[in-house]
Design an enzyme around this catalytic site. Structure first.
Site, PDB file in Angstrom:
ATOM      1  N   LYS A   6       8.732  -6.492   6.705  1.00  0.00           N
ATOM      2  CA  LYS A   6       8.024  -7.696   6.244  1.00  0.00           C
ATOM      3  C   LYS A   6       8.336  -8.561   7.207  1.00  0.00           C
ATOM      4  O   LYS A   6       9.812  -8.629   7.696  1.00  0.00           O
ATOM      5  CB  LYS A   6       8.284  -8.008   4.724  1.00  0.00           C
ATOM      6  N   ARG A  58       2.901   1.813  -5.348  1.00  0.00           N
ATOM      7  CA  ARG A  58       2.109   2.674  -5.911  1.00  0.00           C
ATOM      8  C   ARG A  58       2.775   4.131  -5.469  1.00  0.00           C
ATOM      9  O   ARG A  58       2.592   5.102  -6.169  1.00  0.00           O
ATOM     10  CB  ARG A  58       0.889   2.595  -5.153  1.00  0.00           C
TER      11      ARG A  58
END
Length: 461
Positions: free
Chosen positions: A241, A315
């Protein structure tokens, strides 16, 4: 199983005889209330141009200084209608001088508690909140307040003090308090016990990844499974990120915080269920053992997953936990996760996205959200968008080149690991206030928690 009593927060008192009168007035009822006041007081109110707009406060003068206050409120059943009071009012004791219905009194107590919150682990507050004088405090309201504060405290704590070990400790403390028991599979044992996806995401960290399981309740009771994403810090992995995107990633375990708090509420209220809480706890770090874009991972269900982006890790850890949860065939499966920025783009920071594969579950959830003044917005499990998760070499990809429908595709990914016959709700939650507002201080926030509790009461209570 008897839950331990909840300590009454310092923002409440039941024995004060010095409480100043506090009038809670809605904007629509202000004119009628104003006409009942003595002329001198009415002149003071008019001079302040006060009209009881929601979130306002007017101090009333007296010979000794402040003689009382008027609190402008919105919806009387919304706790946040009252949450500005503890720090808008001067410190001291305040006694309700307005007749409120029982549900509004409960909202007042909850809102007062939420509005009094400060995260004090590392910094002392500048002042104490005003105290609400009350003869009795609703026990369920205290439990809901404690659960909401637990979410805030867990999310606000930096990762140095809230890693997988500390999440495990939080679950252990809950289990000990309520007579549950804990099972933990960690490190390379995750591979031995068939949790390869959780292991892959967390293996690069010096803190071992793990699946934490808390079990509670009578064996013959209806089964309830609660799952929470416990990514204690998310660098993004090798798909790292940027700095501004990583700044608040201590909150990426916000789903776990909600799941832990909801499980604690279930146990505190002695809901007649057989509860299983599952928290896949990892740190998505960068190191020699980092999982890579292009890797194909095994999962507990046997579905192979190609990693398109290592920053779509939530996920990946959840799919193993969901697969474990459905093995028990629970009457209801709920998961919380700070899963996608796309949900925030679509709905903003205050409105969690609700996905459900069962119409009755979705209906119950939206009704509870309305009743509890704890809003969510239902989003569609639009299965044609599975085309965004197609892999040429695996059964499924964890992402794809398109930025379309990011929250929906994440939910569809999770749904692949939940049988269609399994009632399931997924809440994509921000778990964060991005600015200081009355009752909603910047930092960790419980969102959808009260609605979830309303659903569980309706279905199992």
């Amino acid at each position: 199983m008897t839950a331990p009593p909840v300590k009454t927060p310092d923002c409440f008192t039941t024995d004060s005889v010095r409480g100043l009168p506090l009038y809670c007035v809605e904007r629509t009822g202000f004119d009628a209330w104003r006409r009942l006041q003595l002329p001198e007081l009415g002149a003071w109110i008019d001079a302040q141009t006060f009209n009881a707009v929601s979130g306002s406060v007017l101090l009333l003068p007296g010979n000794g200084g402040v003689a009382g206050a008027v609190l402008g409120i919105g919806d009387p059943q919304d706790p946040f209608s009252y949450a500005h009071a503890p720090f808008a009012l001067p410190p001291g004791d305040w006694a309700l001088a307005t007749e409120l219905a029982d549900d509004a009194k409960r909202a007042l107590q909850l809102g007062w508690g939420l509005g009094s919150y400060k995260f004090t682990r590392y910094k002392a507050p500048l002042r104490a909140p005003a105290r609400l004088v009350t003869d009795t405090i609703d026990a369920e309201t205290l439990d809901v307040l404690a659960a909401s504060v637990r979410v805030r405290d867990l999310v606000n704590t930096p990762t140095e003090d809230m890693g997988p070990d500390q999440l495990e400790q939080a679950c252990c403390e809950l289990a000990e308090a309520h007579g549950g028991h804990i099972e933990v599979v960690s490190g390379d044992d995750l591979l031995k016990h068939n949790y390869p996806a959780i292991h892959a995401v967390g293996r690069a960290s010096h803190r071992a990844p793990r699946l934490i399981a808390l079990h509670w309740g009578d064996a013959g009771a209806p089964k309830l499974a609660i799952v929470g994403k416990g990514v204690c810090f998310d660098t993004g992995g090798l798909d790292i990120k940027p700095a501004d995107g990583m700044r608040n990633m201590k909150k990426d375990m916000g789903g776990a915080a909600h799941a832990i708090a909801l499980a604690g509420l279930v146990m505190a209220r002695n809901l007649p269920v057989r509860l299983t809480l599952l928290v896949p706890a990892v740190e998505n770090a960068i190191g020699p053992q980092s999982y890579r874009p292009g890797d194909v991972l095994n999962t507990r269900l046997g579905v192979s997953v190609e990693i398109d982006n290592t920053d779509a890790e939530g996920r990946v850890v959840l799919c193993d936990a969901l697969a474990r949860a459905v093995e028990d065939k629970p009457a209801l499966l709920v998961d919380f996760a700070t899963l996608t920025g796309a949900a925030r783009i679509a709905l903003g920071p205050d409105l969690p996205a609700l996905y459900a594969n069962d119409e009755s579950v979705a209906t119950d959830w939206l009704e509870a959200a309305n009743a509890e003044r704890d809003p969510l917005w239902r989003m569609p499990l639009w299965r044609p968008y599975l085309r965004y998760l197609v892999s040429s070499i695996a059964d499924l990809a964890n992402g794809g080149p398109s930025r379309m429908a990011g929250s929906i595709t994440a939910a569809l990914y999770l749904e692949r690991f939940v049988p269609s016959t399994q009632p399931w709700a997924h809440i994509d939650v921000y778990a964060w206030n991005d600015s200081d507002r009355p009752g909603k201080p910047a930092g960790g926030e419980a969102q959808g928690l009260r609605a979830a509790w309303g659903v569980l009461k309706q279905r199992f209570g």
